[in-house]
Scaffold this motif. Structure first.
Motif, PDB file in Angstrom:
ATOM      1  N   SER A  34       0.062  -5.590   9.356  1.00  0.00           N
ATOM      2  CA  SER A  34       0.591  -5.716   7.998  1.00  0.00           C
ATOM      3  C   SER A  34      -0.310  -4.985   7.003  1.00  0.00           C
ATOM      4  O   SER A  34      -0.061  -3.839   6.656  1.00  0.00           O
ATOM      5  CB  SER A  34       0.733  -7.191   7.618  1.00  0.00           C
ATOM      6  OG  SER A  34       1.246  -7.326   6.305  1.00  0.00           O
ATOM      7  N   ILE A  35      -1.371  -5.615   6.531  1.00  0.00           N
ATOM      8  CA  ILE A  35      -2.252  -5.002   5.535  1.00  0.00           C
ATOM      9  C   ILE A  35      -3.682  -4.913   6.057  1.00  0.00           C
ATOM     10  O   ILE A  35      -4.248  -3.824   6.156  1.00  0.00           O
ATOM     11  CB  ILE A  35      -2.187  -5.783   4.211  1.00  0.00           C
ATOM     12  CG1 ILE A  35      -0.787  -5.655   3.621  1.00  0.00           C
ATOM     13  CG2 ILE A  35      -3.234  -5.262   3.225  1.00  0.00           C
ATOM     14  CD1 ILE A  35      -0.557  -6.483   2.385  1.00  0.00           C
ATOM     15  N   ALA A  36      -4.283  -6.052   6.382  1.00  0.00           N
ATOM     16  CA  ALA A  36      -5.668  -6.025   6.857  1.00  0.00           C
ATOM     17  C   ALA A  36      -5.803  -5.224   8.143  1.00  0.00           C
ATOM     18  O   ALA A  36      -6.774  -4.474   8.316  1.00  0.00           O
ATOM     19  CB  ALA A  36      -6.180  -7.452   7.060  1.00  0.00           C
ATOM     20  N   GLY A  37      -4.850  -5.352   9.068  1.00  0.00           N
ATOM     21  CA  GLY A  37      -4.935  -4.689  10.360  1.00  0.00           C
ATOM     22  C   GLY A  37      -4.995  -3.171  10.259  1.00  0.00           C
ATOM     23  O   GLY A  37      -5.943  -2.545  10.754  1.00  0.00           O
ATOM     24  N   PRO A  38      -4.007  -2.522   9.638  1.00  0.00           N
ATOM     25  CA  PRO A  38      -4.066  -1.063   9.507  1.00  0.00           C
ATOM     26  C   PRO A  38      -5.241  -0.566   8.673  1.00  0.00           C
ATOM     27  O   PRO A  38      -5.789   0.502   8.940  1.00  0.00           O
ATOM     28  CB  PRO A  38      -2.725  -0.723   8.843  1.00  0.00           C
ATOM     29  CG  PRO A  38      -1.814  -1.836   9.223  1.00  0.00           C
ATOM     30  CD  PRO A  38      -2.694  -3.057   9.244  1.00  0.00           C
ATOM     31  N   THR A  39      -5.647  -1.345   7.650  1.00  0.00           N
ATOM     32  CA  THR A  39      -6.811  -0.945   6.863  1.00  0.00           C
ATOM     33  C   THR A  39      -8.060  -0.929   7.730  1.00  0.00           C
ATOM     34  O   THR A  39      -8.854   0.025   7.709  1.00  0.00           O
ATOM     35  CB  THR A  39      -7.013  -1.898   5.673  1.00  0.00           C
ATOM     36  OG1 THR A  39      -5.819  -1.957   4.899  1.00  0.00           O
ATOM     37  CG2 THR A  39      -8.166  -1.435   4.794  1.00  0.00           C
ATOM     38  N   LEU A  40      -8.252  -1.982   8.502  1.00  0.00           N
ATOM     39  CA  LEU A  40      -9.391  -2.037   9.413  1.00  0.00           C
ATOM     40  C   LEU A  40      -9.313  -0.914  10.439  1.00  0.00           C
ATOM     41  O   LEU A  40     -10.325  -0.265  10.746  1.00  0.00           O
ATOM     42  CB  LEU A  40      -9.424  -3.396  10.109  1.00  0.00           C
ATOM     43  CG  LEU A  40     -10.553  -3.626  11.111  1.00  0.00           C
ATOM     44  CD1 LEU A  40     -11.919  -3.528  10.436  1.00  0.00           C
ATOM     45  CD2 LEU A  40     -10.388  -4.981  11.801  1.00  0.00           C
ATOM     46  N   ALA A  62      -7.409  -8.870   1.643  1.00  0.00           N
ATOM     47  CA  ALA A  62      -7.195  -8.262   2.956  1.00  0.00           C
ATOM     48  C   ALA A  62      -7.748  -6.840   2.985  1.00  0.00           C
ATOM     49  O   ALA A  62      -8.417  -6.434   3.947  1.00  0.00           O
ATOM     50  CB  ALA A  62      -5.712  -8.268   3.300  1.00  0.00           C
ATOM     51  N   LEU A  63      -7.479  -6.062   1.940  1.00  0.00           N
ATOM     52  CA  LEU A  63      -7.966  -4.683   1.871  1.00  0.00           C
ATOM     53  C   LEU A  63      -9.490  -4.634   1.827  1.00  0.00           C
ATOM     54  O   LEU A  63     -10.128  -3.880   2.573  1.00  0.00           O
ATOM     55  CB  LEU A  63      -7.388  -3.991   0.636  1.00  0.00           C
ATOM     56  CG  LEU A  63      -5.889  -3.678   0.670  1.00  0.00           C
ATOM     57  CD1 LEU A  63      -5.364  -3.402  -0.741  1.00  0.00           C
ATOM     58  CD2 LEU A  63      -5.611  -2.478   1.571  1.00  0.00           C
TER      59      LEU A  63
END
Length: 409
Positions: free
Chosen positions: A12-18, A310-311
């Motif tokens: 969602s958000i945290a996953g792709p940013t990480l 999350a970001l």
């Protein structure tokens, strides 16, 4: 040297940013997502404070500025549907100058995915079934997926939301970490038969709120039904029929267009029901498994800071893993640096104290008096909690090659 293999649960958000930042540091990243594809559209979310710098460093800020909703008007109604006040949105561009952005959740998810989709492995339509960390914190985590595949990774990161299965598997039941804030809510889309465009209309009575939000000149609007309940209706969380019954009963006899919203909820195919709550954990890692974003420290939608945390959290976790020679010291540094920022943002709201959703007649009158005194919706140029963390430098290259080596024991 063999790259460190990291599995991230959640796209969602945290996953792709990480995933983006770990790839920049030289890690080999796999992202698993239980949905078959990214979820399009979605309700509006905010990007504020330190999080704006994260998306700028990722190169997606111009795209998100183009997607900025820039609502033109906010209209508030009392319980019989009469207008309390109608407040213009921030003057065009003010939200940009103040570094606040509001975009649809799907627009942010699309931008994040586009920034990394060609560089890391994505497994859609699958999820972690079991995790087996090697005895005595050994060098691997054995992962079994629901599809039946089995893989070995050096690290596993749960970025799978407030109701994280990774957290449940490694740390135990959600109930021990969930702090209920006194509200539950239903979100869904419905036909825009109201002629709304780039505006929000919100109806309130004590302990209840109904809102329609048109993010553009679309045929559909986002509908919100929020209600205060002293005790969490946990029995309804996994029962869509019970959710609809609970909300319909709570809004029985309401004025304005609320009956139409309740009827539309009954037909909605995208109903999302949840409790307003926070995740508060004494630690965010165990062995070679760590959590990020809502899975570790959901602040609740009442703060408007879920996406921003999350970001920022993902950026800081990647930085810690790259800057430290082993995962244990990296996870400790991540928690030490990010926890004060999380605490400050979680403190923005307390049980039953959400400004827009008063629970008593007096509190509602006070809120309405405050709204009548506004010439425009504030652009929020000064928010210490949202900007209370300064990011470390953005790397052009991995830290001294450390991230390319497998974590040491």
């Amino acid at each position: 040297m063999t790259p460190t293999k990291v599995l991230i649960s959640g796209a969602s958000i945290a996953g792709p940013t990480l995933a983006y930042w770990l790839h920049r540091y030289g890690f080999a990243v796999t992202v698993v997502e239980k949905a078959d594809a990214l979820r399009a559209g979605g309700y509006p979310i905010d990007i504020r404070g330190t999080a704006i710098e994260v998306v700028r460093r990722m190169g997606i800020l111009p795209r998100l500025r183009d997607a900025h909703i820039d609502a033109r008007r906010y209209t508030f109604l009392n319980s019989d549907g009469r207008q309390v006040t109608s407040v213009p949105g921030t003057v065009a561009g003010d939200g940009i100058r103040s570094q606040d952005l509001e975009v649809r959740r799907g627009d942010l998810a699309d931008a994040l995915y586009a920034s990394i989709r060609d560089d890391v492995e994505f497994l859609f339509g699958d999820a972690i079934d079991t995790l087996d960390q090697s005895p005595h914190d050994g060098p691997d985590v054995e992962v079994s997926f629901r599809s039946g595949r089995r893989r070995t990774f050096d690290l596993v990161i749960g970025a799978d939301g407030m109701h994280s299965q990774t957290r449940r598997t490694v740390f135990g039941a959600e109930e021990q970490f969930h702090r209920y804030l006194g509200y539950c809510f239903a979100l869904f889309t419905m036909p825009n038969t109201f002629g709304l465009s780039r505006e929000l209309m919100m109806w309130n009575s004590p302990g209840r709120a109904a809102a329609l939000y048109a993010v553009g000149g679309h045929d559909a609007v986002h509908a919100f039904l929020t209600l205060h309940r002293p005790q969490p209706p946990v029995d309804a969380l996994r029962n869509p029929a019970a959710q609809r019954e609970l909300v319909a009963a709570a809004f029985s006899g309401a004025g304005w267009e609320v009956p139409a919203l309740v009827d539309a909820m009954g037909d909605a195919t995208d109903l999302f029901f949840d409790l307003a709550g926070q995740i508060r954990m004494p630690r965010w890692s165990s062995g070679r498994v760590a959590l990020v974003g809502d899975a570790a420290y959901a602040p609740s939608f009442l703060t408007g800071q879920g996406s921003s945390l999350a970001l920022v959290g993902a950026y800081m976790l990647a930085d810690a893993l790259a800057a430290h020679p082993d995962h244990s010291s990296a996870f400790a540094a991540y928690a030490r640096t990010v926890r004060p920022f999380v605490s400050a943002n979680q403190a923005l709201v307390d049980n039953g104290a959400a400004t827009l959703f008063p629970t008593t007649v007096r509190a509602l009158e006070q809120r309405n008096t405050m709204l009548r005194g506004l010439d425009t919706m504030p652009a929020a140029t000064s928010r210490p909690a949202h900007s209370a963390l300064t990011l470390p430098r953005s790397p052009a290259l991995p830290y001294s090659g450390r991230a390319r080596a497998r974590p040491v024991r």
